[in-house]
Design a protein around this motif. Structure first.
Motif, PDB file in Angstrom:
ATOM      1  N   GLU A  87      -9.268   4.041  20.747  1.00 11.87           N
ATOM      2  CA  GLU A  87     -10.644   4.422  20.421  1.00 11.87           C
ATOM      3  C   GLU A  87     -10.687   5.500  19.338  1.00 11.87           C
ATOM      4  OE1 GLU A  87     -13.634   3.218  21.206  1.00 11.87           O
ATOM      5  OE2 GLU A  87     -12.553   1.574  22.159  1.00 11.87           O
ATOM      6  N   SER A  88      -9.680   6.374  19.350  1.00 14.96           N
ATOM      7  CA  SER A  88      -9.617   7.408  18.313  1.00 14.96           C
ATOM      8  C   SER A  88      -9.356   6.781  16.950  1.00 14.96           C
ATOM      9  CB  SER A  88      -8.530   8.430  18.650  1.00 14.96           C
ATOM     10  OG  SER A  88      -8.822   9.101  19.863  1.00 14.96           O
ATOM     11  N   VAL A  89      -8.526   5.754  16.920  1.00 10.31           N
ATOM     12  CA  VAL A  89      -8.275   5.036  15.663  1.00 10.31           C
ATOM     13  C   VAL A  89      -9.562   4.403  15.158  1.00 10.31           C
ATOM     14  CG1 VAL A  89      -7.042   3.091  14.605  1.00 10.31           C
ATOM     15  CG2 VAL A  89      -5.851   4.603  16.213  1.00 10.31           C
ATOM     16  N   LEU A  90     -10.288   3.769  16.069  1.00 12.63           N
ATOM     17  CA  LEU A  90     -11.496   3.047  15.674  1.00 12.63           C
ATOM     18  C   LEU A  90     -12.622   3.999  15.260  1.00 12.63           C
ATOM     19  CD1 LEU A  90     -11.548   0.276  18.433  1.00 12.63           C
ATOM     20  CD2 LEU A  90     -10.588   0.164  16.131  1.00 12.63           C
ATOM     21  N   ALA A  91     -12.601   5.229  15.748  1.00  5.27           N
ATOM     22  CA  ALA A  91     -13.655   6.192  15.444  1.00  5.27           C
ATOM     23  C   ALA A  91     -13.438   6.929  14.133  1.00  5.27           C
ATOM     24  CB  ALA A  91     -13.778   7.207  16.585  1.00  5.27           C
ATOM     25  N   MET A  92     -12.271   6.795  13.521  1.00  6.24           N
ATOM     26  CA  MET A  92     -11.966   7.571  12.315  1.00  6.24           C
ATOM     27  C   MET A  92     -12.892   7.209  11.152  1.00  6.24           C
ATOM     28  SD  MET A  92      -9.698   9.926  12.555  1.00  6.24           S
ATOM     29  CE  MET A  92      -8.922  10.139  10.945  1.00  6.24           C
ATOM     30  N   PRO A  93     -13.351   8.223  10.418  1.00  5.63           N
ATOM     31  CA  PRO A  93     -14.192   7.971   9.248  1.00  5.63           C
ATOM     32  C   PRO A  93     -13.343   7.616   8.034  1.00  5.63           C
ATOM     33  CG  PRO A  93     -13.846  10.309   9.503  1.00  5.63           C
ATOM     34  CD  PRO A  93     -13.146   9.655  10.664  1.00  5.63           C
ATOM     35  N   ALA A  94     -14.012   7.303   6.925  1.00 11.17           N
ATOM     36  CA  ALA A  94     -13.276   7.073   5.677  1.00 11.17           C
ATOM     37  C   ALA A  94     -12.515   8.341   5.302  1.00 11.17           C
ATOM     38  CB  ALA A  94     -14.250   6.685   4.570  1.00 11.17           C
ATOM     39  N   TRP A  95     -11.314   8.138   4.752  1.00  5.96           N
ATOM     40  CA  TRP A  95     -10.476   9.298   4.393  1.00  5.96           C
ATOM     41  C   TRP A  95      -9.607   8.877   3.210  1.00  5.96           C
ATOM     42  CZ3 TRP A  95      -9.889  13.156   8.654  1.00  5.96           C
ATOM     43  CH2 TRP A  95      -9.305  14.358   8.201  1.00  5.96           C
ATOM     44  N   THR A  96      -9.691   9.642   2.153  1.00 10.17           N
ATOM     45  CA  THR A  96      -8.991   9.282   0.925  1.00 10.17           C
ATOM     46  C   THR A  96      -7.484   9.155   1.158  1.00 10.17           C
ATOM     47  OG1 THR A  96     -10.646  10.453  -0.381  1.00 10.17           O
ATOM     48  CG2 THR A  96      -8.571   9.937  -1.478  1.00 10.17           C
ATOM     49  N   SER A  97      -6.922   8.044   0.686  1.00 13.07           N
ATOM     50  CA  SER A  97      -5.483   7.777   0.713  1.00 13.07           C
ATOM     51  C   SER A  97      -4.882   7.889   2.120  1.00 13.07           C
ATOM     52  CB  SER A  97      -4.734   8.722  -0.237  1.00 13.07           C
ATOM     53  OG  SER A  97      -3.426   8.216  -0.480  1.00 13.07           O
ATOM     54  N   ALA A  98      -5.655   7.451   3.131  1.00 13.52           N
ATOM     55  CA  ALA A  98      -5.191   7.594   4.508  1.00 13.52           C
ATOM     56  C   ALA A  98      -5.292   6.285   5.277  1.00 13.52           C
ATOM     57  CB  ALA A  98      -5.991   8.682   5.218  1.00 13.52           C
ATOM     58  N   VAL A  99      -4.431   6.164   6.259  1.00 12.92           N
ATOM     59  CA  VAL A  99      -4.386   5.021   7.169  1.00 12.92           C
ATOM     60  C   VAL A  99      -4.286   5.569   8.591  1.00 12.92           C
ATOM     61  CG1 VAL A  99      -2.988   3.064   7.945  1.00 12.92           C
ATOM     62  CG2 VAL A  99      -3.332   3.451   5.503  1.00 12.92           C
ATOM     63  N   ALA A 100      -4.955   4.937   9.544  1.00 15.75           N
ATOM     64  CA  ALA A 100      -4.844   5.310  10.958  1.00 15.75           C
ATOM     65  C   ALA A 100      -4.175   4.164  11.713  1.00 15.75           C
ATOM     66  CB  ALA A 100      -6.221   5.600  11.548  1.00 15.75           C
ATOM     67  N   VAL A 101      -3.139   4.496  12.473  1.00 18.58           N
ATOM     68  CA  VAL A 101      -2.333   3.492  13.174  1.00 18.58           C
ATOM     69  C   VAL A 101      -2.369   3.773  14.670  1.00 18.58           C
ATOM     70  CG1 VAL A 101      -0.024   2.505  13.439  1.00 18.58           C
ATOM     71  CG2 VAL A 101      -0.813   3.247  11.175  1.00 18.58           C
ATOM     72  N   HIS A 102      -2.509   2.724  15.467  1.00 20.94           N
ATOM     73  CA  HIS A 102      -2.459   2.851  16.926  1.00 20.94           C
ATOM     74  C   HIS A 102      -0.999   2.876  17.357  1.00 20.94           C
ATOM     75  CE1 HIS A 102      -3.281   1.054  21.154  1.00 20.94           C
ATOM     76  NE2 HIS A 102      -3.301   2.368  21.189  1.00 20.94           N
ATOM     77  N   GLY A 103      -0.568   3.998  17.952  1.00 13.99           N
ATOM     78  CA  GLY A 103       0.837   4.139  18.345  1.00 13.99           C
ATOM     79  C   GLY A 103       1.222   3.345  19.569  1.00 13.99           C
ATOM     80  N   SER A 104       0.259   2.987  20.436  1.00 13.25           N
ATOM     81  CA  SER A 104       0.510   2.162  21.636  1.00 13.25           C
ATOM     82  C   SER A 104       1.524   2.796  22.582  1.00 13.25           C
ATOM     83  CB  SER A 104       0.982   0.760  21.233  1.00 13.25           C
ATOM     84  OG  SER A 104       0.011   0.115  20.452  1.00 13.25           O
ATOM     85  N   GLY A 105       1.399   4.081  22.836  1.00 13.83           N
ATOM     86  CA  GLY A 105       2.271   4.733  23.811  1.00 13.83           C
ATOM     87  C   GLY A 105       3.734   4.704  23.400  1.00 13.83           C
ATOM     88  N   TYR A 106       4.596   4.259  24.328  1.00 13.91           N
ATOM     89  CA  TYR A 106       6.039   4.271  24.065  1.00 13.91           C
ATOM     90  C   TYR A 106       6.466   3.209  23.056  1.00 13.91           C
ATOM     91  CZ  TYR A 106       6.893   7.742  27.678  1.00 13.91           C
ATOM     92  OH  TYR A 106       6.917   8.908  28.399  1.00 13.91           O
ATOM     93  N   ALA A 107       5.551   2.337  22.647  1.00 16.12           N
ATOM     94  CA  ALA A 107       5.859   1.381  21.577  1.00 16.12           C
ATOM     95  C   ALA A 107       5.724   2.025  20.206  1.00 16.12           C
ATOM     96  CB  ALA A 107       4.937   0.171  21.682  1.00 16.12           C
TER      97      ALA A 107
ATOM     98  N   ILE B  17       0.853  -1.180   0.000  1.00 18.54           N
ATOM     99  CA  ILE B  17       0.000   0.000   0.000  1.00 18.54           C
ATOM    100  C   ILE B  17       0.894   1.238   0.000  1.00 18.54           C
ATOM    101  CG2 ILE B  17      -1.926  -1.140   1.166  1.00 18.54           C
ATOM    102  CD1 ILE B  17      -1.030   0.190   3.769  1.00 18.54           C
ATOM    103  N   ALA B  18       0.374   2.345  -0.463  1.00 20.65           N
ATOM    104  CA  ALA B  18       1.139   3.587  -0.509  1.00 20.65           C
ATOM    105  C   ALA B  18       0.233   4.750  -0.122  1.00 20.65           C
ATOM    106  CB  ALA B  18       1.733   3.797  -1.894  1.00 20.65           C
ATOM    107  N   PRO B  19      -0.178   4.820   1.137  1.00 24.79           N
ATOM    108  CA  PRO B  19      -1.024   5.929   1.563  1.00 24.79           C
ATOM    109  C   PRO B  19      -0.250   7.245   1.512  1.00 24.79           C
ATOM    110  CG  PRO B  19      -0.262   4.700   3.464  1.00 24.79           C
ATOM    111  CD  PRO B  19       0.176   3.920   2.260  1.00 24.79           C
ATOM    112  N   ARG B  20      -0.961   8.317   1.200  1.00 24.64           N
ATOM    113  CA  ARG B  20      -0.313   9.620   1.214  1.00 24.64           C
ATOM    114  C   ARG B  20      -0.359  10.243   2.602  1.00 24.64           C
ATOM    115  NH1 ARG B  20      -2.840   9.898  -3.889  1.00 24.64           N
ATOM    116  NH2 ARG B  20      -4.631  11.064  -3.064  1.00 24.64           N
ATOM    117  N   LEU B  21      -1.206   9.684   3.478  1.00 20.90           N
ATOM    118  CA  LEU B  21      -1.394  10.260   4.805  1.00 20.90           C
ATOM    119  C   LEU B  21      -1.520   9.145   5.839  1.00 20.90           C
ATOM    120  CD1 LEU B  21      -1.934  12.854   6.485  1.00 20.90           C
ATOM    121  CD2 LEU B  21      -4.361  12.548   5.966  1.00 20.90           C
ATOM    122  N   VAL B  22      -0.770   9.263   6.941  1.00 21.14           N
ATOM    123  CA  VAL B  22      -0.841   8.298   8.040  1.00 21.14           C
ATOM    124  C   VAL B  22      -1.131   9.054   9.330  1.00 21.14           C
ATOM    125  CG1 VAL B  22       0.405   6.592   9.402  1.00 21.14           C
ATOM    126  CG2 VAL B  22       0.733   6.671   6.930  1.00 21.14           C
TER     127      VAL B  22
END
Length: 422
Positions: free
Chosen positions: A277-297, A265-270
């Motif tokens: 919960e913020s990741v799970l609440a995100m709506p559809a967004w063109t060329s975008a991916v939402a990633v859970h940062g997991s704190g210090y990980a 994949i080659a998203p233009r926006l991450v």
């Protein structure tokens, strides 16, 4: 000043023994011994611990002579007033320095002046009890570790770093630990899963418990390459917000980092959010991916190959740890832009502040001026925090849209309701 009692002096010596035992145990030559045979030296050496006994003045003696006599007698039982005499000091026992006072109304008196404990063993003998037993256990195990691994002085750092763990091992556990380190040193096995270790009685649970100490001792033997036991790979939760990017329609994915990195994949926006919960609440967004940062990980995000070709927006809690995580992410991905982590956002939601229980006191060189001012403000306000999930979701989407526009990322604004995709 009040005369120091034997019990009070023991308390002081006990604190010193607890704080210094790892340092004393790992010195290359035992304190107070000759370097060749380990026999006691005949000349006095510098004391490991000196404690002033605060002897009484003549006025204090006259006020309560029985108490002064009892106090001096208690120290006479600890050691004889022979310091400075012809007999060599026994460095494994406490030594009292005495002084003679000639008082007009009391006469000449031998007064204990200070307690000297010339070796760790003398400290232990004086303190007694469980603390003395702990010292001797650490001392003996340090000697054993060095003798098993060719007297490696580099073991000192491993012992110092893991003193509590070494002391907490039963004798059988300690013996097994040394057997494992010795076996791995002599039989390099390369990369294995913990379950594959060919050592009887050592399974994945054992290795999970003792891995850090095993690794430290292998480094001390100058064989850190003897084994590279793999942990279970860290996993990342992500949502592909653009259906056209989703492989076989799979949009909500949790998988090992190495597997996610291989996605074509080659998203233009991450978007990288600290809160799931913020990741799970995100709506559809063109060329975008939402990633859970997991704190210090959050370091794991930088291991995703396709992230490096995208614009990245990070949103974490408005607290000291949120800024620490952001700074950490920027060491791997310098172009990260933060959102909702500014002083204005903090002030606009003052009614939603809570106290940060354990604030991070460090400095974070990767922060921008705006972020650094927000961090300074929340500290000035008494180490407050604004958790990201408390900010109204409509405000969040508006700010995310603005941040994307400021980045110049050519993606469209969200067009579906929150959480509709996935």
């Amino acid at each position: 000043m009040t005369m120091l009692t034997v019990a009070e002096a023991r308390a002081k010596a006990r604190n010193r023994l607890r704080s210094s035992m790892s340092t004393w145990a790992t010195r290359h030559e035992p304190i107070g011994t000759s370097p060749d045979e380990g026999s006691e030296v005949s000349a006095p050496t510098a004391a490991v611990v000196e404690i002033a006994l605060h002897p009484p003045t003549e006025k204090q003696v006259l006020q309560d002579q029985p108490a002064a006599m009892e106090w001096a007698g208690s120290w006479r039982k600890i050691a004889s007033p022979d310091a400075g005499g012809s007999k060599p000091e026994n460095l494994s026992h406490p030594v009292i320095d005495w002084t003679e006072r000639s008082w007009a109304r009391v006469g000449r008196q031998q007064i204990p002046l200070r307690l000297r404990l010339g070796t760790p063993e003398a400290v232990a003998n004086f303190v007694g009890g469980d603390d003395a037993r702990q010292w001797r256990r650490l001392r003996d195990r340090t000697v054993t570790i060095r003798s098993r691994f060719d007297g490696q002085p580099t073991a000192a750092s491993a012992i110092t770093a893991h003193t509590k763990r070494i002391l907490g091992l039963g004798q059988a556990e300690f013996d097994t630990l040394l057997d494992v380190v010795e076996w791995l040193r002599d039989h390099p096995v390369g990369t294995l899963r913990p379950r594959q270790l060919p050592i009887r009685g050592v399974d994945s649970k054992w290795f999970e418990t003792h891995r850090s100490l095993v690794t430290a001792l292998l480094e001390a033997t100058r064989r850190p390459d003897a084994i590279d036991v793999l942990d279970a790979q860290p996993r990342i939760r992500m949502r592909i917000l653009d259906p056209s990017l989703a492989p076989s329609g799979l949009a909500d994915i949790t998988a090992p980092v190495s597997q996610l990195s291989e996605l074509t994949i080659a998203p233009r926006l991450v978007f990288v959010f600290e809160n799931l919960e913020s990741v799970l609440a995100m709506p559809a967004w063109t060329s975008a991916v939402a990633v859970h940062g997991s704190g210090y990980a959050v370091d794991n995000v930088a291991r995703l190959a396709w992230v490096h070709g995208a614009r990245i927006i990070y949103w974490g809690d408005l607290d000291s740890h949120g800024f620490a995580i952001l700074s950490r992410l920027r060491t791997h991905l310098p172009g990260v832009k933060s959102t909702l982590m500014d002083e204005g956002t903090l002030i606009d939601h003052k009614d939603l502040w809570v106290q940060e229980p354990k604030p991070h006191a460090g400095k974070f060189p990767e922060l921008t001026g705006t972020e650094a001012r927000a961090l300074a403000r929340l500290r000035t306000e008494g180490d407050v925090r604004l958790e990201q999930e408390r900010i109204p979701w409509g405000t969040v989407l508006d700010r995310l849209t603005t941040s994307v526009e400021e980045l110049g990322a050519s993606t469209k604004k969200p067009t579906t309701s929150a959480g509709e995709q996935g």
